[in-house]
Design a protein around this motif. Structure first.
Motif, PDB file in Angstrom:
ATOM      1  N   UNK A 199      73.210  46.613  11.394  1.00  0.00           N
ATOM      2  CA  UNK A 199      73.013  48.047  11.671  1.00  0.00           C
ATOM      3  C   UNK A 199      71.620  48.306  12.220  1.00  0.00           C
ATOM      4  N   UNK A 200      70.636  47.611  11.684  1.00  0.00           N
ATOM      5  CA  UNK A 200      69.268  47.751  12.180  1.00  0.00           C
ATOM      6  C   UNK A 200      69.170  47.309  13.633  1.00  0.00           C
ATOM      7  N   UNK A 201      69.836  46.195  13.953  1.00  0.00           N
ATOM      8  CA  UNK A 201      69.777  45.674  15.321  1.00  0.00           C
ATOM      9  C   UNK A 201      70.473  46.605  16.312  1.00  0.00           C
ATOM     10  N   UNK A 236      82.536  49.607  14.667  1.00  0.00           N
ATOM     11  CA  UNK A 236      83.951  49.318  14.882  1.00  0.00           C
ATOM     12  C   UNK A 236      84.165  47.821  14.677  1.00  0.00           C
ATOM     13  N   UNK A 237      84.856  47.472  13.603  1.00  0.00           N
ATOM     14  CA  UNK A 237      85.130  46.055  13.320  1.00  0.00           C
ATOM     15  C   UNK A 237      86.367  45.668  14.131  1.00  0.00           C
ATOM     16  N   UNK A 238      86.137  44.976  15.228  1.00  0.00           N
ATOM     17  CA  UNK A 238      87.198  44.727  16.200  1.00  0.00           C
ATOM     18  C   UNK A 238      88.074  43.532  15.842  1.00  0.00           C
ATOM     19  N   UNK A 239      87.487  42.508  15.261  1.00  0.00           N
ATOM     20  CA  UNK A 239      88.223  41.311  14.847  1.00  0.00           C
ATOM     21  C   UNK A 239      87.612  40.766  13.565  1.00  0.00           C
ATOM     22  N   UNK A 269      79.469  53.216  18.141  1.00  0.00           N
ATOM     23  CA  UNK A 269      80.374  52.896  19.251  1.00  0.00           C
ATOM     24  C   UNK A 269      80.447  51.395  19.529  1.00  0.00           C
ATOM     25  N   UNK A 270      79.822  50.601  18.670  1.00  0.00           N
ATOM     26  CA  UNK A 270      79.746  49.157  18.907  1.00  0.00           C
ATOM     27  C   UNK A 270      80.885  48.414  18.222  1.00  0.00           C
ATOM     28  N   UNK A 271      81.400  47.424  18.935  1.00  0.00           N
ATOM     29  CA  UNK A 271      82.429  46.544  18.367  1.00  0.00           C
ATOM     30  C   UNK A 271      81.766  45.280  17.832  1.00  0.00           C
TER      31      UNK A 271
END
Length: 378
Positions: A169-171, A209-212, A178-180
């Motif tokens: 989260x910091x990075x 967003x946990x995509x996989x 909006x990041x996967x």
């Protein structure tokens, strides 16, 4: 972020506990201190220094087991027993059947106590019961084994996952929502995996967003690489903003798979164990962070607990096992949970170098010298 590091050493923890409980343990006419009765005789010592500790570790892919845990435990047992105690060691090489056979051999050999890092926490339970039936105590090391174990020493494993997730989260910063990301979890047979995952999800859910999500049989880097390749094919290389990798062996494989897929800039990748190659990847910027778990403290405490248990030194044993944990088969197991630290470029000096795990020379080989100089490692 870093976890509290006050009173990190086993000796400090024992001393603190002894001081805190002094009023209950001293100044009585018939009381005992340090296992010695008021008349100068032994109160509860079961055995002298001729101790045999059986040590069962799970694999060789995780560098710390061979490079640190085994030698530290061996050295500490020898120190505590004036050179008379010994460690009988076996590595399962990621084979649960082999570990079960090794466990039974330890029981047949009639070692005084067994310290086991179980490959499969559930499968090892019958072996733990056989040891119990033979009067041999068992200490679960690093992973919480099922069955009638006498104690457990590890780290706060839920906190490990939280630390890794907070780093992601910091990075990602303001881009997080909006990041996967891809989650590369550990071996489902390892009870620590569930704790790492639980801690990570506590931080990540509804924030990225946990995509996989993938499980990794036996923590295999090869399996992690194959799963990362699947994720790239499914999502597209440019659509993966970060990778939660549960340990360093898998992190290296994930980074390798990303490079093979054509990545020139590696997204933030987490890790755990502070393996030397992972620390070097952190220095170079390929790996965002790793979780440093002081295996010096963990291994030292395991050795102390084993010796104290066999010798009946209850005060020292209780001082080291002030925590309590539950397994699926046992409740309120005496435990010691060692703090963890997020290792990044910013605190390498204050963690693995300060603790003597690695030297600057170990880390800053010619290939990494420019990166080391850039962050002040000289």
């Amino acid at each position: 972020m870093s976890a509290p590091l006050l009173c990190r050493t086993p000796a400090c923890r024992v001393a603190t506990a002894l001081i805190a409980s002094a009023s209950a343990l001293t100044l009585t006419a018939c009381g005992t201190v340090d296992g010695i009765g008021a008349d100068g005789g032994s109160a509860s010592v079961k055995k002298g220094d001729d101790i045999t500790v059986g040590l069962l570790l799970p694999d060789r892919d995780t560098a710390r087991f061979e490079d640190f845990d085994h030698p530290i435990i061996k050295k500490e047992v020898a120190s505590l027993t004036h050179g008379k105690g010994k460690v009988v060691y076996a590595n399962a090489e990621a084979d649960p059947v082999k570990q079960s056979r090794q466990f039974r051999q330890m029981v047949a050999r009639k070692v005084d106590i067994i310290v086991v890092d179980a490959l499969d926490a559930k499968a090892v339970a019958p072996d733990v019961q056989k040891a119990k039936d033979a009067g041999i105590p068992v200490i679960a090391y690093d992973r919480l084994a099922q069955g009638p174990i006498d104690a457990y020493v590890s780290h706060d494993n839920e906190l490990v996952g939280e630390v890794q997730a907070r780093a992601i989260l910091e990075a990602l910063g303001s881009r997080a929502a909006t990041s996967r990301i891809v989650m590369m979890n550990g071996d489902p047979a390892d009870p620590n995996t569930a704790k790492f995952k639980e801690g990570a999800l506590n931080e990540l859910q509804n924030k990225v967003r946990i995509a996989r999500t993938y499980d990794t049989d036996k923590w295999s880097p090869q399996v992690a690489a194959a799963n990362m390749t699947k994720a790239v094919r499914a999502l597209g290389l440019g659509n993966i903003a970060a990778v939660y990798s549960a340990n360093d062996g898998m992190a290296g494989a994930v980074i390798g798979a990303l490079k093979k897929a054509g990545a020139t800039t590696i997204p933030p990748v987490t890790g755990q164990d502070a393996n030397l190659d992972a620390v070097q990847r952190v220095v170079s910027g390929e790996q965002y962070m790793t979780v440093y778990k002081s295996f010096l403290d963990e291994a030292t405490q395991a050795a102390q607990m084993a010796v104290y248990k066999v010798q009946g030194r209850d005060i020292q044993f209780d001082a080291l096992t002030q925590d309590r944990v539950d397994s699926p088969t046992e409740k309120k197991i005496p435990a010691s949970l060692v703090p963890v630290v997020a290792l990044t470029k910013a605190n390498i000096k204050d963690t693995v170098i300060a603790d003597g795990v690695y030297t600057v020379k170990d880390i800053c080989t010619p290939a990494f010298k420019p990166d080391c100089e850039a962050i002040g490692l000289r």
